[in-house]
Design an enzyme around this catalytic site. Structure first.
Site, PDB file in Angstrom:
ATOM      1  N   GLU A 131       0.955  -1.084   0.048  1.00 55.44           N
ATOM      2  CA  GLU A 131      -0.025  -0.022  -0.029  1.00 55.44           C
ATOM      3  C   GLU A 131       0.884   1.314  -0.058  1.00 55.44           C
ATOM      4  O   GLU A 131       0.417   2.179  -0.748  1.00 55.44           O
ATOM      5  CB  GLU A 131      -0.744   0.021   1.281  1.00 55.44           C
ATOM      6  CG  GLU A 131      -2.121  -1.267   1.176  1.00 55.44           C
ATOM      7  CD  GLU A 131      -2.895  -0.945   2.239  1.00 55.44           C
ATOM      8  OE1 GLU A 131      -3.087   0.018   2.957  1.00 55.44           O
ATOM      9  OE2 GLU A 131      -3.690  -1.817   2.620  1.00 55.44           O
ATOM     10  N   HIS A 164     -10.940   1.857   1.522  1.00 51.77           N
ATOM     11  CA  HIS A 164     -11.140   0.931   2.609  1.00 51.77           C
ATOM     12  C   HIS A 164     -12.692   0.784   2.535  1.00 51.77           C
ATOM     13  O   HIS A 164     -13.436  -0.093   2.888  1.00 51.77           O
ATOM     14  CB  HIS A 164     -10.879   1.553   3.910  1.00 51.77           C
ATOM     15  CG  HIS A 164      -9.303   1.762   4.118  1.00 51.77           C
ATOM     16  ND1 HIS A 164      -8.678   2.728   3.792  1.00 51.77           N
ATOM     17  CD2 HIS A 164      -8.658   0.631   4.667  1.00 51.77           C
ATOM     18  CE1 HIS A 164      -7.504   2.266   4.126  1.00 51.77           C
ATOM     19  NE2 HIS A 164      -7.274   1.220   4.868  1.00 51.77           N
TER      20      HIS A 164
END
EC number: 3.4.26.1
Length: 266
Positions: A131, A164
């Site tokens: 990430e 998310h």
């Protein structure tokens, strides 16, 4: 396609590839799903690095160094975020000591269980690395050359935090209601945005990709600070100790950020 648009698309490609590789998965914590998502994340890393390096050639002769792939000051790039995040979570560690759970960090068997867990590998190792490479080393670095560091710190965390929301589908497949999933992921959006701004600042300030990676891994391991749990401790001495530990820890965290003591510099 302009560099600014590319920098915004890279985080989206990360989420899309992760889901594409696990399009038939029913539980993101299932080991087989975790493995498939690893492959998508690694492919996203490769594509993001190549694309970012291509566009960075217009701004620098050393695209990889600009992305934070470097060996100079490597010691400081490891110790600084480690000390910084230990300060931030000082109250948490004192809380664990009071709860008599701090020993888990010094137990070989506990570490063995962690390393054998695919979910732990994802949350603490692969997730933070992949990430941060896409969102910080690639996206924020490229975006900073187009919009400047201040706008990048404000804008870059948005796709990181919004990514998310894809967990809503995972939540529903695990039996949670849509309203519960939206509320949970909305709250997650708020605190991941704050972390994203913090990690972006670390990336742009230190020019070391490993700095936000370590900070990210630390936050994933510890979670949110638990100062709201302090009133639940029955002993006044424990409550005062915890309030003091959290206060001292946060003060040390801010001091290290403000003074930049021990921070690696490019």
């Amino acid at each position: 396609m302009g560099a600014g648009l590319v920098s915004a698309c890279l985080p989206i490609s990360y989420v899309l590839l992760v889901h594409l590789f696990d399009r038939n998965g029913t539980d993101r914590n299932d080991p087989e799903s975790v493995k498939r998502r690893f492959k998508g994340a690694l492919l996203s890393n490769f594509v993001s690095i190549v694309v970012t390096a291509f566009y960075l050639r217009d701004y620098t002769d050393s695209p990889m160094l600009e992305m934070g792939v470097r060996w100079d000051n490597i010691g400081q790039s490891i110790t600084y975020p480690f000390i910084l995040m230990n300060a931030f979570y000082l109250g948490q560690f004192v809380m664990m000591q009071i709860d008599r759970t701090l020993w888990h960090y010094f137990d070989w068997y506990e570490w063995k269980l962690c390393f054998n867990s695919w979910v732990w590998r994802r949350d603490i190792i692969v997730g933070p690395i992949t990430e941060e490479i896409v969102f910080r080393a690639c996206s924020s670095t490229l975006m900073a050359h187009v919009y400047g560091p201040t706008m990048t710190i404000l804008l870059n965390p948005i796709p990181f935090a919004a990514s998310h929301f894809h967990h809503i589908w995972d939540d529903q497949r695990r039996g949670y209601s849509l309203a519960h999933s939206i509320l949970q992921r909305g709250f997650q959006f708020c605190y991941t945005y704050l972390f994203g701004a913090f990690a972006t600042w670390l990336q742009l300030t230190t020019r070391h990709a490993i700095v936000p990676i370590i900070a990210h891994a630390f936050c994933n391991a510890q979670g949110l600070p638990l100062w709201l749990e302090i009133p639940n401790y029955p002993k006044r001495r424990d409550r005062l100790t915890l309030y003091a530990a959290y206060s001292v820890g946060f003060a040390a965290f801010v001091h290290l950020l403000y003074t930049r003591n021990g921070m690696p510099t490019p």
